[in-house]
Design a protein around this motif. Sequence first.
Motif, mmCIF file in Angstrom:
data_model
loop_
_atom_site.group_PDB
_atom_site.id
_atom_site.type_symbol
_atom_site.label_atom_id
_atom_site.label_comp_id
_atom_site.label_asym_id
_atom_site.label_seq_id
_atom_site.Cartn_x
_atom_site.Cartn_y
_atom_site.Cartn_z
ATOM 1 N N ALA A 25 -25.925 -35.893 -9.031
ATOM 2 C CA ALA A 25 -27.065 -36.941 -9.109
ATOM 3 C C ALA A 25 -27.099 -37.884 -10.149
ATOM 4 O O ALA A 25 -27.333 -39.038 -10.003
ATOM 5 C CB ALA A 25 -28.249 -36.250 -8.382
ATOM 6 N N ALA A 26 -26.714 -37.118 -11.323
ATOM 7 C CA ALA A 26 -26.908 -37.898 -12.738
ATOM 8 C C ALA A 26 -25.816 -39.084 -12.387
ATOM 9 O O ALA A 26 -25.704 -40.133 -12.806
ATOM 10 C CB ALA A 26 -26.679 -37.140 -13.954
ATOM 11 N N ARG A 27 -24.615 -38.502 -12.195
ATOM 12 C CA ARG A 27 -23.551 -39.406 -12.203
ATOM 13 C C ARG A 27 -23.577 -40.586 -11.083
ATOM 14 O O ARG A 27 -23.480 -41.729 -11.391
ATOM 15 C CB ARG A 27 -22.092 -38.739 -11.751
ATOM 16 N N ARG A 28 -24.174 -40.434 -10.004
ATOM 17 C CA ARG A 28 -24.667 -41.557 -9.030
ATOM 18 C C ARG A 28 -25.701 -42.397 -9.374
ATOM 19 O O ARG A 28 -25.508 -43.749 -9.379
ATOM 20 C CB ARG A 28 -25.139 -41.072 -7.530
ATOM 21 N N LEU A 29 -26.495 -41.994 -10.233
ATOM 22 C CA LEU A 29 -27.662 -42.863 -10.907
ATOM 23 C C LEU A 29 -27.089 -43.646 -12.126
ATOM 24 O O LEU A 29 -27.722 -44.213 -12.536
ATOM 25 C CB LEU A 29 -28.854 -41.966 -11.221
ATOM 26 N N ARG A 30 -25.845 -43.106 -12.686
ATOM 27 C CA ARG A 30 -25.300 -43.404 -13.864
ATOM 28 C C ARG A 30 -26.220 -43.244 -15.151
ATOM 29 O O ARG A 30 -26.430 -44.303 -15.846
ATOM 30 C CB ARG A 30 -24.734 -45.174 -14.081
ATOM 31 N N ILE A 31 -26.682 -41.868 -15.100
ATOM 32 C CA ILE A 31 -27.783 -41.643 -16.262
ATOM 33 C C ILE A 31 -27.178 -40.139 -16.596
ATOM 34 O O ILE A 31 -26.291 -39.590 -15.877
ATOM 35 C CB ILE A 31 -29.131 -41.449 -15.919
ATOM 36 N N GLY A 32 -27.857 -39.836 -17.866
ATOM 37 C CA GLY A 32 -27.359 -38.604 -18.535
ATOM 38 C C GLY A 32 -27.761 -37.475 -17.621
ATOM 39 O O GLY A 32 -28.851 -37.476 -16.882
ATOM 40 N N ARG A 33 -27.336 -36.026 -17.700
ATOM 41 C CA ARG A 33 -27.759 -35.003 -17.193
ATOM 42 C C ARG A 33 -29.212 -34.591 -17.623
ATOM 43 O O ARG A 33 -30.032 -34.226 -16.787
ATOM 44 C CB ARG A 33 -26.968 -33.958 -17.613
ATOM 45 N N THR A 34 -29.385 -34.784 -19.117
ATOM 46 C CA THR A 34 -30.673 -34.613 -19.514
ATOM 47 C C THR A 34 -31.871 -35.709 -19.004
ATOM 48 O O THR A 34 -33.144 -35.071 -18.350
ATOM 49 C CB THR A 34 -30.957 -34.582 -21.044
ATOM 50 N N THR A 35 -31.471 -36.691 -18.973
ATOM 51 C CA THR A 35 -32.569 -37.709 -18.125
ATOM 52 C C THR A 35 -32.557 -37.370 -16.738
ATOM 53 O O THR A 35 -33.978 -37.476 -16.299
ATOM 54 C CB THR A 35 -32.058 -39.300 -18.346
ATOM 55 N N CYS A 36 -31.655 -36.881 -15.988
ATOM 56 C CA CYS A 36 -31.762 -36.591 -14.650
ATOM 57 C C CYS A 36 -32.856 -35.373 -14.328
ATOM 58 O O CYS A 36 -33.595 -35.357 -13.500
ATOM 59 C CB CYS A 36 -30.482 -36.287 -13.975
ATOM 60 N N PHE A 37 -32.659 -34.404 -15.336
ATOM 61 C CA PHE A 37 -33.611 -33.277 -15.421
ATOM 62 C C PHE A 37 -34.928 -33.725 -15.673
ATOM 63 O O PHE A 37 -35.955 -33.043 -15.200
ATOM 64 C CB PHE A 37 -33.132 -32.129 -16.448
ATOM 65 N N ALA A 38 -35.148 -34.501 -16.614
ATOM 66 C CA ALA A 38 -36.482 -35.187 -17.044
ATOM 67 C C ALA A 38 -36.976 -35.908 -15.783
ATOM 68 O O ALA A 38 -38.171 -35.653 -15.495
ATOM 69 C CB ALA A 38 -36.547 -36.083 -18.336
ATOM 70 N N LEU A 39 -36.485 -36.512 -15.160
ATOM 71 C CA LEU A 39 -36.723 -37.331 -13.690
ATOM 72 C C LEU A 39 -37.174 -36.252 -12.459
ATOM 73 O O LEU A 39 -38.265 -36.264 -12.211
ATOM 74 C CB LEU A 39 -35.879 -38.085 -13.004
ATOM 75 N N ILE A 40 -36.370 -34.980 -12.514
ATOM 76 C CA ILE A 40 -36.811 -33.994 -11.667
ATOM 77 C C ILE A 40 -38.032 -33.425 -12.221
ATOM 78 O O ILE A 40 -38.778 -32.935 -11.490
ATOM 79 C CB ILE A 40 -35.659 -32.715 -11.657
ATOM 80 N N ARG A 41 -38.027 -32.977 -13.477
ATOM 81 C CA ARG A 41 -39.269 -32.220 -13.915
ATOM 82 C C ARG A 41 -40.761 -33.150 -13.865
ATOM 83 O O ARG A 41 -41.620 -32.468 -13.249
ATOM 84 C CB ARG A 41 -39.096 -32.095 -15.307
ATOM 85 N N SER A 42 -40.422 -34.486 -13.785
ATOM 86 C CA SER A 42 -41.724 -35.417 -13.713
ATOM 87 C C SER A 42 -42.112 -35.654 -12.141
ATOM 88 O O SER A 42 -43.080 -36.053 -11.960
ATOM 89 C CB SER A 42 -41.304 -36.626 -14.401
ATOM 90 N N GLY A 43 -41.186 -35.085 -11.246
ATOM 91 C CA GLY A 43 -41.295 -35.427 -9.853
ATOM 92 C C GLY A 43 -40.827 -36.725 -9.319
ATOM 93 O O GLY A 43 -40.860 -36.946 -8.108
ATOM 94 N N ALA A 44 -40.255 -37.663 -10.158
ATOM 95 C CA ALA A 44 -39.781 -38.674 -9.772
ATOM 96 C C ALA A 44 -38.507 -38.653 -9.003
ATOM 97 O O ALA A 44 -38.247 -39.367 -8.129
ATOM 98 C CB ALA A 44 -39.324 -39.760 -10.887
ATOM 99 N N LEU A 45 -37.582 -37.513 -9.233
ATOM 100 C CA LEU A 45 -36.389 -37.284 -8.216
ATOM 101 C C LEU A 45 -36.662 -36.080 -7.575
ATOM 102 O O LEU A 45 -36.805 -35.130 -8.371
ATOM 103 C CB LEU A 45 -35.206 -37.377 -9.247
ATOM 104 N N GLU A 46 -36.559 -36.133 -6.257
ATOM 105 C CA GLU A 46 -36.889 -35.025 -5.592
ATOM 106 C C GLU A 46 -35.679 -33.984 -5.800
ATOM 107 O O GLU A 46 -34.484 -34.293 -5.953
ATOM 108 C CB GLU A 46 -36.562 -35.160 -4.093
#
Length: 75
Positions: A25-46
């Motif tokens: 998912a992070a690769r598809r969004l072109r973001i880092g793994r840590t940023t992706c987990f932060a989006l998940i934790r915040s509820g922004a990414l399902e």
Amino acid sequence: MDEHGTLATPTDDDPTLVLLKVEEAARRLRIGRTTCFALIRSGALESVMVGGLRRVPVDAPAAYVARLRSTPHAA
């Protein structure tokens, strides 16, 4: 199986995938793994838990981007 008789490993471009690893998912969004987990934790990414594994529905990255695009912001 590929032409050599070995099992082919699915990629994150596989149209039959229903869930993605967080890294995919992070690769598809072109973001880092840590940023992706932060989006998940915040509820922004399902995401969902499957057993003890965190997975992202294949349509969730596109839905996240659509929400970003629809949110008014200063240019």
